[in-house]
Write a protein that holds these residues in place. Structure first.
Motif, PDB file in Angstrom:
ATOM      1  N   VAL A  13       0.757  -1.143  -0.066  1.00 46.85           N
ATOM      2  CA  VAL A  13       0.141   0.147  -0.197  1.00 46.85           C
ATOM      3  C   VAL A  13       0.860   1.301  -0.115  1.00 46.85           C
ATOM      4  CG1 VAL A  13      -1.948  -1.199   0.969  1.00 46.85           C
ATOM      5  CG2 VAL A  13      -0.482   0.089   2.631  1.00 46.85           C
ATOM      6  N   MET A  14       0.495   2.384  -0.604  1.00 43.77           N
ATOM      7  CA  MET A  14       1.089   3.647  -0.465  1.00 43.77           C
ATOM      8  C   MET A  14       0.890   4.606   0.658  1.00 43.77           C
ATOM      9  SD  MET A  14       0.353   4.528  -4.694  1.00 43.77           S
ATOM     10  CE  MET A  14       1.345   6.296  -4.492  1.00 43.77           C
ATOM     11  N   ASP A  15       1.969   4.927   1.507  1.00 45.13           N
ATOM     12  CA  ASP A  15       1.638   5.592   2.317  1.00 45.13           C
ATOM     13  C   ASP A  15       1.532   7.294   2.041  1.00 45.13           C
ATOM     14  OD1 ASP A  15       2.011   7.450   4.572  1.00 45.13           O
ATOM     15  OD2 ASP A  15       3.879   6.596   5.342  1.00 45.13           O
ATOM     16  N   ILE A  16       0.334   7.772   2.025  1.00 52.67           N
ATOM     17  CA  ILE A  16      -0.009   9.186   1.562  1.00 52.67           C
ATOM     18  C   ILE A  16       0.251  10.254   2.684  1.00 52.67           C
ATOM     19  CG2 ILE A  16      -0.762   8.394  -0.716  1.00 52.67           C
ATOM     20  CD1 ILE A  16      -3.534   8.917   0.492  1.00 52.67           C
ATOM     21  N   GLU A  17       0.543   9.727   3.973  1.00 54.47           N
ATOM     22  CA  GLU A  17       0.614  10.581   4.849  1.00 54.47           C
ATOM     23  C   GLU A  17       2.325  11.550   4.673  1.00 54.47           C
ATOM     24  OE1 GLU A  17       1.284  10.837   9.629  1.00 54.47           O
ATOM     25  OE2 GLU A  17       0.380   8.996   8.766  1.00 54.47           O
ATOM     26  N   GLU A  18       2.030  12.443   3.835  1.00 55.62           N
ATOM     27  CA  GLU A  18       3.224  13.044   3.345  1.00 55.62           C
ATOM     28  C   GLU A  18       3.182  14.677   3.680  1.00 55.62           C
ATOM     29  OE1 GLU A  18       5.879  11.674   2.154  1.00 55.62           O
ATOM     30  OE2 GLU A  18       5.109   9.769   2.242  1.00 55.62           O
ATOM     31  N   THR A  19       4.249  15.257   3.554  1.00 56.05           N
ATOM     32  CA  THR A  19       4.339  16.510   3.748  1.00 56.05           C
ATOM     33  C   THR A  19       4.011  17.371   2.328  1.00 56.05           C
ATOM     34  OG1 THR A  19       5.995  16.510   5.588  1.00 56.05           O
ATOM     35  CG2 THR A  19       5.701  18.806   4.218  1.00 56.05           C
ATOM     36  N   ALA A  20       3.108  18.198   2.294  1.00 57.41           N
ATOM     37  CA  ALA A  20       2.919  18.730   0.991  1.00 57.41           C
ATOM     38  C   ALA A  20       3.859  19.713   0.461  1.00 57.41           C
ATOM     39  CB  ALA A  20       1.366  19.322   0.926  1.00 57.41           C
ATOM     40  N   PRO A  21       3.921  20.015  -0.828  1.00 61.02           N
ATOM     41  CA  PRO A  21       3.522  19.143  -1.793  1.00 61.02           C
ATOM     42  C   PRO A  21       4.122  17.828  -2.132  1.00 61.02           C
ATOM     43  CG  PRO A  21       4.442  20.898  -2.773  1.00 61.02           C
ATOM     44  CD  PRO A  21       4.348  21.166  -1.381  1.00 61.02           C
TER      45      PRO A  21
END
Length: 93
Positions: free
Chosen positions: A42-50
């Protein structure tokens, strides 16, 4: 025609959420979101934007026939996270 998933990416435009992940499933002849994952993890999308992340596909993506479903499954707490998930398909037959 027959199709396959060839690319998955996620663009996070507003940071937020906790433990937020996305998966892409192909559901042959059954109601989504049951089916076979198309990502190696699964892709971890808890990221700092952008940010822009690309998923790693499984070795042999599932063939998609008429009547099958492709779905994205988002898990975790989305909160104020904003962005998009793009799933690219290509026709193989």
């Amino acid at each position: 025609g027959v199709w396959q998933v060839v690319k998955v990416n996620a663009k996070v435009s507003v940071t937020g959420g906790t433990g937020t992940t996305v998966d892409v499933l192909v559901s042959p002849g059954v109601t989504a979101p049951a089916g076979t994952t198309q990502l190696a993890a699964v892709m971890d999308i808890e990221e700092t934007a952008p940010s822009l992340k690309y998923g790693t596909l499984i070795t042999t993506p599932t063939q998609i026939f008429p009547g099958d479903s492709v779905s994205r499954v988002i898990a975790g707490t989305v909160g104020s996270l904003e962005g998009r998930v793009t799933v690219k398909l290509t026709r193989i037959a």
